[in-house]
Design a protein around this motif. Sequence first.
Motif, short mmCIF file in Angstrom:
data_model
loop_
_atom_site.label_atom_id
_atom_site.label_comp_id
_atom_site.label_asym_id
_atom_site.label_seq_id
_atom_site.Cartn_x
_atom_site.Cartn_y
_atom_site.Cartn_z
N GLU A 3 20.17 -6.05 -24.90
CA GLU A 3 20.35 -7.44 -24.48
C GLU A 3 21.25 -7.53 -23.26
OE1 GLU A 3 19.96 -11.57 -24.39
OE2 GLU A 3 18.75 -10.05 -25.39
N LYS A 4 22.22 -6.66 -23.17
CA LYS A 4 23.16 -6.67 -22.05
C LYS A 4 22.70 -5.78 -20.90
CE LYS A 4 27.27 -7.91 -24.56
NZ LYS A 4 27.83 -8.89 -23.63
N GLY A 5 21.59 -5.07 -21.09
CA GLY A 5 21.09 -4.18 -20.03
C GLY A 5 21.95 -2.95 -19.83
N ILE A 6 22.60 -2.52 -20.90
CA ILE A 6 23.46 -1.33 -20.83
C ILE A 6 22.60 -0.10 -21.01
CG2 ILE A 6 25.41 -0.10 -21.86
CD1 ILE A 6 26.30 -2.86 -23.02
N ASP A 53 30.65 -5.92 -26.11
CA ASP A 53 30.57 -7.32 -25.71
C ASP A 53 31.71 -7.67 -24.76
OD1 ASP A 53 29.19 -9.83 -25.89
OD2 ASP A 53 30.84 -10.58 -27.13
N GLU A 54 32.87 -7.09 -24.95
CA GLU A 54 34.00 -7.35 -24.06
C GLU A 54 33.89 -6.56 -22.76
OE1 GLU A 54 37.47 -6.62 -26.44
OE2 GLU A 54 37.06 -8.34 -27.74
N ARG A 55 33.43 -5.33 -22.85
CA ARG A 55 33.32 -4.48 -21.66
C ARG A 55 32.22 -4.95 -20.73
NH1 ARG A 55 32.43 -0.67 -18.46
NH2 ARG A 55 32.68 1.54 -18.45
N PHE A 56 31.14 -5.45 -21.30
CA PHE A 56 30.00 -5.97 -20.55
C PHE A 56 29.82 -7.44 -20.96
CE2 PHE A 56 29.40 -1.44 -21.26
CZ PHE A 56 29.16 -0.98 -19.98
N PRO A 57 30.57 -8.34 -20.33
CA PRO A 57 30.66 -9.71 -20.83
C PRO A 57 29.43 -10.61 -20.65
CG PRO A 57 31.99 -9.45 -18.85
CD PRO A 57 31.47 -8.10 -19.21
N HIS A 58 28.42 -10.15 -19.92
CA HIS A 58 27.26 -11.01 -19.70
C HIS A 58 25.99 -10.38 -20.21
CE1 HIS A 58 29.76 -13.67 -17.39
NE2 HIS A 58 30.19 -12.63 -16.71
N PRO A 59 25.19 -11.06 -21.00
CA PRO A 59 25.49 -12.34 -21.63
C PRO A 59 26.45 -12.14 -22.80
CG PRO A 59 23.37 -11.56 -22.40
CD PRO A 59 23.85 -10.57 -21.37
N PRO A 60 27.32 -13.11 -23.04
CA PRO A 60 28.26 -12.98 -24.16
C PRO A 60 27.52 -13.10 -25.50
CG PRO A 60 28.46 -15.14 -23.16
CD PRO A 60 27.50 -14.36 -22.31
N LEU A 166 11.69 -10.89 -28.67
CA LEU A 166 12.59 -10.68 -27.54
C LEU A 166 12.37 -9.29 -26.93
CD1 LEU A 166 15.95 -12.06 -28.97
CD2 LEU A 166 14.48 -13.15 -27.27
N GLU A 167 12.29 -9.25 -25.62
CA GLU A 167 12.11 -7.96 -24.93
C GLU A 167 13.26 -7.01 -25.27
OE1 GLU A 167 11.89 -6.20 -20.38
OE2 GLU A 167 11.69 -8.37 -20.70
N SER A 168 14.48 -7.54 -25.33
CA SER A 168 15.64 -6.69 -25.64
C SER A 168 15.55 -6.12 -27.06
CB SER A 168 16.94 -7.45 -25.46
OG SER A 168 16.98 -8.61 -26.26
N PHE A 169 15.01 -6.90 -27.99
CA PHE A 169 14.87 -6.39 -29.36
C PHE A 169 13.86 -5.24 -29.36
CE2 PHE A 169 13.10 -6.02 -33.57
CZ PHE A 169 14.24 -6.03 -34.36
#
Length: 182
Positions: A3-6, A53-60, A166-169
């Motif tokens: 979801e965060k694109g990590i 979530d804190e290191r990569f804040p977007h999307p929260p 969802l694509e991220s899922f």
Amino acid sequence: MAEKGISAEIISVDLEEERLMDLVDLNPYGEIPTLVDRDLVLYDSKVISEYLDERFPHPPLMPVDPVSRAKARLVVYRIERDWCRLLMQFDSADSETVAALRKELWESLVASNEVFASGTPFFLSDELTMMDCALGPLMWRLPHYGVEIPPSSEGIHDYQERLFALESFQKSLSEAERAMRA
């Protein structure tokens, strides 16, 4: 992470293999998941999730204000304690115990249908949150473990459909997880 694109290198570990020793070198409990980010090693899915979530804040994935964050943490705790705990016991239980676990999980989920049908697209929220990240893997595994949600539980079915689309899922699923629904 999806979801965060990590981007990450995911290493599967058979807890019976030689790689277990490498894992124990990183994590004194030899448990998964374990995250290595530069010199930082984290274990425990909640700790890892909140760190990311804190290191990569977007999307929260957690609310900004402390009261809402605490409430979200409590919901994640309840998801893990009430539902995930039951599902995690399936693989090591005898058939009689599995039947009892399946019934308990089924009853608890079906009794929560109204919460899933709350009118928000995600679990108690208009946006995807950490609560959905905790629920998604559980919901995906239900058919694999013989937990069939009845058609009358439309709130749960609609929630699953939105989440699984969802694509991220879809990106987050491993081959083993995909095989659970093949």
